[in-house]
Design a protein around this motif. Sequence first.
Motif, short mmCIF file in Angstrom:
data_model
loop_
_atom_site.label_atom_id
_atom_site.label_comp_id
_atom_site.label_asym_id
_atom_site.label_seq_id
_atom_site.Cartn_x
_atom_site.Cartn_y
_atom_site.Cartn_z
N THR A 1 -74.35 -35.89 -40.60
CA THR A 1 -72.93 -35.53 -40.61
C THR A 1 -72.79 -34.05 -40.91
OG1 THR A 1 -72.48 -37.71 -41.51
CG2 THR A 1 -70.70 -36.11 -41.64
N PHE A 2 -71.89 -33.39 -40.24
CA PHE A 2 -71.55 -32.02 -40.61
C PHE A 2 -70.09 -31.76 -40.27
CE2 PHE A 2 -71.23 -29.92 -36.48
CZ PHE A 2 -71.87 -30.82 -35.65
N GLU A 3 -69.60 -30.65 -40.73
CA GLU A 3 -68.18 -30.39 -40.59
C GLU A 3 -67.97 -28.93 -40.21
OE1 GLU A 3 -66.07 -32.86 -43.52
OE2 GLU A 3 -64.79 -31.10 -43.73
N PHE A 4 -66.94 -28.70 -39.43
CA PHE A 4 -66.61 -27.31 -39.09
C PHE A 4 -65.13 -27.20 -38.84
CE2 PHE A 4 -67.50 -29.45 -35.10
CZ PHE A 4 -66.48 -29.03 -34.27
N THR A 5 -64.64 -25.97 -38.92
CA THR A 5 -63.24 -25.69 -38.62
C THR A 5 -63.20 -24.49 -37.70
OG1 THR A 5 -62.68 -26.42 -40.84
CG2 THR A 5 -60.99 -25.21 -39.63
N VAL A 6 -62.69 -24.70 -36.51
CA VAL A 6 -62.64 -23.59 -35.55
C VAL A 6 -61.48 -22.67 -35.92
CG1 VAL A 6 -62.33 -22.98 -33.13
CG2 VAL A 6 -63.64 -25.01 -33.73
N ASP A 7 -61.73 -21.36 -35.82
CA ASP A 7 -60.69 -20.38 -36.17
C ASP A 7 -59.46 -20.54 -35.28
OD1 ASP A 7 -62.37 -19.38 -38.04
OD2 ASP A 7 -63.15 -17.78 -36.75
N ALA A 8 -58.29 -20.34 -35.89
CA ALA A 8 -57.03 -20.53 -35.16
C ALA A 8 -56.93 -19.60 -33.96
CB ALA A 8 -55.87 -20.31 -36.11
N SER A 9 -57.56 -18.41 -34.08
CA SER A 9 -57.45 -17.44 -32.99
C SER A 9 -58.23 -17.84 -31.75
CB SER A 9 -57.97 -16.08 -33.48
OG SER A 9 -59.30 -16.24 -33.94
N GLU A 10 -59.01 -18.91 -31.82
CA GLU A 10 -59.89 -19.27 -30.71
C GLU A 10 -59.27 -20.31 -29.78
OE1 GLU A 10 -62.61 -17.70 -30.09
OE2 GLU A 10 -62.73 -16.57 -31.96
N ALA A 11 -58.00 -20.66 -30.01
CA ALA A 11 -57.38 -21.70 -29.17
C ALA A 11 -57.49 -21.33 -27.70
CB ALA A 11 -55.92 -21.89 -29.57
N GLY A 12 -57.88 -22.30 -26.88
CA GLY A 12 -58.00 -22.05 -25.45
C GLY A 12 -59.41 -21.66 -25.03
N GLN A 13 -60.30 -21.43 -26.00
CA GLN A 13 -61.67 -21.03 -25.64
C GLN A 13 -62.55 -22.25 -25.41
OE1 GLN A 13 -62.70 -17.73 -25.40
NE2 GLN A 13 -60.49 -17.34 -25.59
N VAL A 14 -63.58 -22.06 -24.61
CA VAL A 14 -64.58 -23.10 -24.37
C VAL A 14 -65.93 -22.56 -24.81
CG1 VAL A 14 -65.70 -24.54 -22.64
CG2 VAL A 14 -63.27 -23.99 -22.42
N PHE A 15 -66.63 -23.32 -25.62
CA PHE A 15 -67.93 -22.87 -26.13
C PHE A 15 -69.04 -23.76 -25.58
CE2 PHE A 15 -64.75 -22.35 -29.56
CZ PHE A 15 -64.56 -20.99 -29.39
N ARG A 16 -70.13 -23.07 -25.21
CA ARG A 16 -71.27 -23.76 -24.63
C ARG A 16 -72.07 -24.46 -25.73
NH1 ARG A 16 -76.05 -22.19 -23.69
NH2 ARG A 16 -75.68 -20.20 -24.70
N GLY A 17 -72.47 -25.69 -25.48
CA GLY A 17 -73.35 -26.38 -26.40
C GLY A 17 -74.52 -26.97 -25.64
N GLN A 18 -75.60 -27.25 -26.35
CA GLN A 18 -76.81 -27.69 -25.65
C GLN A 18 -77.69 -28.44 -26.63
OE1 GLN A 18 -78.61 -24.48 -23.57
NE2 GLN A 18 -80.04 -25.80 -22.46
N CYS A 19 -78.46 -29.39 -26.09
CA CYS A 19 -79.44 -30.06 -26.93
C CYS A 19 -80.54 -29.05 -27.25
CB CYS A 19 -80.05 -31.26 -26.20
SG CYS A 19 -81.41 -32.03 -27.09
N ALA A 20 -80.94 -28.99 -28.52
CA ALA A 20 -81.92 -27.98 -28.92
C ALA A 20 -83.25 -28.58 -29.35
CB ALA A 20 -81.35 -27.13 -30.06
N GLU A 21 -83.40 -29.89 -29.23
CA GLU A 21 -84.68 -30.48 -29.60
C GLU A 21 -85.25 -31.17 -28.38
OE1 GLU A 21 -86.31 -30.68 -32.87
OE2 GLU A 21 -87.88 -31.30 -31.47
N LEU A 22 -86.48 -30.81 -28.04
CA LEU A 22 -87.09 -31.36 -26.82
C LEU A 22 -86.93 -32.88 -26.79
CD1 LEU A 22 -88.89 -31.02 -24.30
CD2 LEU A 22 -90.84 -31.45 -25.79
#
Lengths: 215, 543, 368
Positions: free
Chosen positions: C214-235
């Motif tokens: 489990t983990f938690e995050f809060t995206v900054d309010a100024s980033e609304a509308g942005q798309v961030f790339r994510g990827q599996c990092a373990e073979l």
Amino acid sequence: MSADSHALAPADHSPISGLAHDIRGGISNPILGMLLFIASEIMFFAGLFAAYFSTRANFVDANGVKEWPPSEFADILNPFSLILVATVILILSSVTLQMALWAIRRDDRTGFLRNMAFTFILGITFLLLQAYDYSLLFQEGLTMGSGPFGTTYFTLTGFHGAHVFGGVIMLGVVLYRGMSGQFSSRHHDAVEAASLYWHFVDVVWIVLFTILYFL
Amino acid sequence: MATHALRPAAPTYSRGRLYEWLTTTDHKKIGIMYVINSFVFFLIGGILALVVRTELAQPGLQFLSDESVYNQIFTMHATLMIFMFVIPMLAGLGNYAVPLMIGAPDMAFPRINALSLWMLPLAGILLVASFFTGGSAAAGWTSYPPLSLDGPLKSPGTGQDLWIVGLILIGTSSILGGINFLVTIFKMRAPGMTLFRMPIMVWTVLVTSVLVVMATPVITSALVMLFIDRNYGGRFFDPFGGGSAVLYQNIFWFYSHPAVYVMILPAMGVISEVLPVFSRKPLFGFKAFIFATAGIGALGFSVWAHHMFTTGSVFLPFFSLMTFLIAVPTGVKMFNWVFTLFRGQLTFSTPLIFAIGFLTMFLIGGINGAFSASVPVDFALHDTYWVVAHIHYVLFGGSVFGIFAGLYYWFPKMSGRMLDEGLGKIQFVLMFIGFNLTFFPMQMLGLAGMPRRIADYAADAGWNDWNMAATIGGFLIAASILPFIWNVFVSLRNGKIAGDDPWEGNTLEWATSSPPPPYNFDHLPEIRSERPVFDARHGRGAH
Amino acid sequence: MSPNPRKRPAPEALIAGLVVVILAALVIAVFLTGWGSSLYPPDAVTQQGRDVRGLYDIVFAFGLAIFILVEGLIVWSVLRYRRRPTDSDLPTQTHGNNIAEVIWTVIPTAIVLFLFVISWQTLNKVDAVSARPDIRIHAIAGQFQWQFEYLDQDGKKVATQLTPAYDTATGAGGMAVPVGRSVQVTLDSPDVIHAFYVPRFLFKRDVVPGQTNTFEFTVDASEAGQVFRGQCAELCGTGHRLMLFSVIALSPTAYDAWLNALIEKSNATPAPLPSGTVLNVTAEGIKFDTTTLDVPADSPFAIAFTNKDPAGVTHDIDIRDSNGTVVANEDTINGGTTTNYTINPLPAGTYTFFCSIHSNMTGTLTVK
């Protein structure tokens, strides 16, 4: 080792002649080597035991019950059975081996050979008993594939058995060399080394037996 | 040197030189065969690395049509480089140098020494042969289960089993070698060679051997359990059968982190011999250096889980603290090396140049280590190309530069002839530039978010230029090996005759002929310090 | 220690000093002018990411200082203390200096202890998990596809996003999160180890089968509308590189609309089977139950698709023609579910049907 003595034969007074031998006294090369080998074997079993305890701590059966051994195998490991006989035999073999060692230290070759032969036979008996015990367990449905319990049980006892097998071969070699008169009170490093190994295997079994059958 | 023999008379029969080499128990011949064997696998591993770099040069899968092949290639690259090159190469240099350096006629157990050697090509053949049995292991050199278990989309092939067997063989060879080193070092030192007069190279081999003897059996146990899981229905690491996937990682890294020190400490030992000789000064802080080596060895057992910070199941602060602390003895060594150069009289022969290359590159790898020790930073960097850069700065910039320093340093002793200095410097320049061009960009790639072990990446991810640079660098490294091979080939026939002591060395191997006779020494100089040959040359007063 | 018996001429020292100063100045200039910015991680877009970045900057500053100091010393020594032909006497045989050893033991110890303490403090912030986050998402990483289950406050699933990557053309797909709200992600895997990694979050966490992270995050309010790339990092096997996903930062209102649309889509009953040809295909054990299908040419047909793999293992059936052009691109479905795909008429020929997630799952579709 033999290569060294071979090398040094021509000139025992030379500056390097003393090097291969233990000029400072103390522990001899083969025995130090065996002690280090046993240290590495201890780490090998430590890895297996770590896996055993981790598996055991995490174990939950299909019904979500946290019980070890799992209920279906709850009665299968009875310490007061054949396995106790095997344990006694293995401990006894350590005693006879130690008596053989004491015998050769005081140059009693007959006593050495007699006790060595006992030890060898006891070692083989232990292996046979373990094989028979395995066959009983197989009949009751406990195999390597029957869940974490079976896997850990057979891995631990199996690797111990393999070490006993190796030890029995070592004892056989020592016995054979003893019968051809290669050992004396001054020259019996191989006996010392084999006995260290055999005692180690014995101690592993006692730990194993306690953990698997009583804890 | 006096030449009349203390050695046994040559046997009256002769079965040819090849037979003599194949059956020898002479630690020098065994050491040289270790080196040759390791170098062959270095070449194979290097070619695999070029395949990886070629595929990654540009986005898209151009070169390897099948991604499963890519996974096999990088898995085998790492496996061969670590287990068949760096570890046995350093064991080989140690095998050659340690008995000579402590004034012993051979290793304590010469026949076990031969056994350790001959297990290696066998293991190497098993590993490489897996390419021809339906594919090699493809789960990475760490082979984490469940991916390395049997099953569809996991590792159903025999390659993974061959990999396990090969590694167990290599591990057994290492353990036997480690025991042999320890007994040799403890029991076979020449009169006067007290523990604190032993060369640093011997000290590093001593600490390495302790790590090998205590840690290698632990990975053997992990591999054995993996084998049982794969082949006999075991449940150790299968999370859906009552096992634990993270358990494997704990056991694996309990060995594999100390293994990092197995791969760097003897290289540090080589450097610690080369730097004093070529600056004509003793090693700065000899005893501090020994304590630092022992400290690294001891701490090395308590940091394994820093490879597992992101698994969410290790106690982060403890492993973070221990990992940070290991920087301290490493830093002590770094300063001692630099202050050995300081106010010396430096002769820039090839061994020294490679040693300085080691210092500059290992420094970067070491500083990188502090980033990984910081858990939150590691959350960002773990499993990216940044980690790939880090390990190569340590293992290539460190160990491999150290290995070449050692090869250039001891080649005259091994062969009786000098390697060509000009070709050596060409090799260094190519390798140094190629190395930095390959691995420095990987730090940027990792920071920019490129995960490791991917066969392809998006063209718009912004990783194209650095990847191309790394690929060009990779080929430069490959090019740098050619002058070395040529150098060895030519110098063996036509190289300048070395003489007993071409470098004005400090340690006992320079007190015997080049190459040394069987059983090494006709005479030993008096050993009153860690530099007996220096003392003999300059008189005790100079010390 | 005896003093150095020989005086060295000044020029070597001057040159060496000059080179060291120039090199150090160059390194510093690289960073001051921004050329060194690629040695920093990208700008963080979450509160937690900014903490990590702050920590990185401190560690980096120490690292850079030590780098300049030690490399400077090496370069200085190499240039300054060259042996010259006239050097026949030995240099002073300095064996060491205990004060120096203490200094370079104590100061680095102090530095690493400081770094450890600030790392620990940052860790406590970055790794903190609250009991009542604003948003709960259950991310499941299976070979080789992510899926995101949106949970209500009681942890009950309300909707599933089976399309992990954002498509710029259609605007579909991706894991949407509202900015300025705490988002708690729980991670599970039905097969092997994966890792949830978003570079702009400066964060990753392994997805370990048999263990929920489990983990938690809060995206900054100024980033609304942005798309961030994510990827599996373990073979994770042969499709590792394909395990991409996107995180879409939306304003809270846009997020609510997005989630409602997803809920609606999740609850929609599968399209009824049209009359005409219906093929039954089942996927189980990462395999189709058939490798050959036959349909008539130029008429629509349907595939009743059953995924019998465990939940978390997603499959679909796509079709490509002999040129490799994908002619039918269907949605993936989760393990343990069924769906009906309606395929438009195809001209006669030989086609390949395949699972877009598992490259080993293919078969031949003959249209005649």
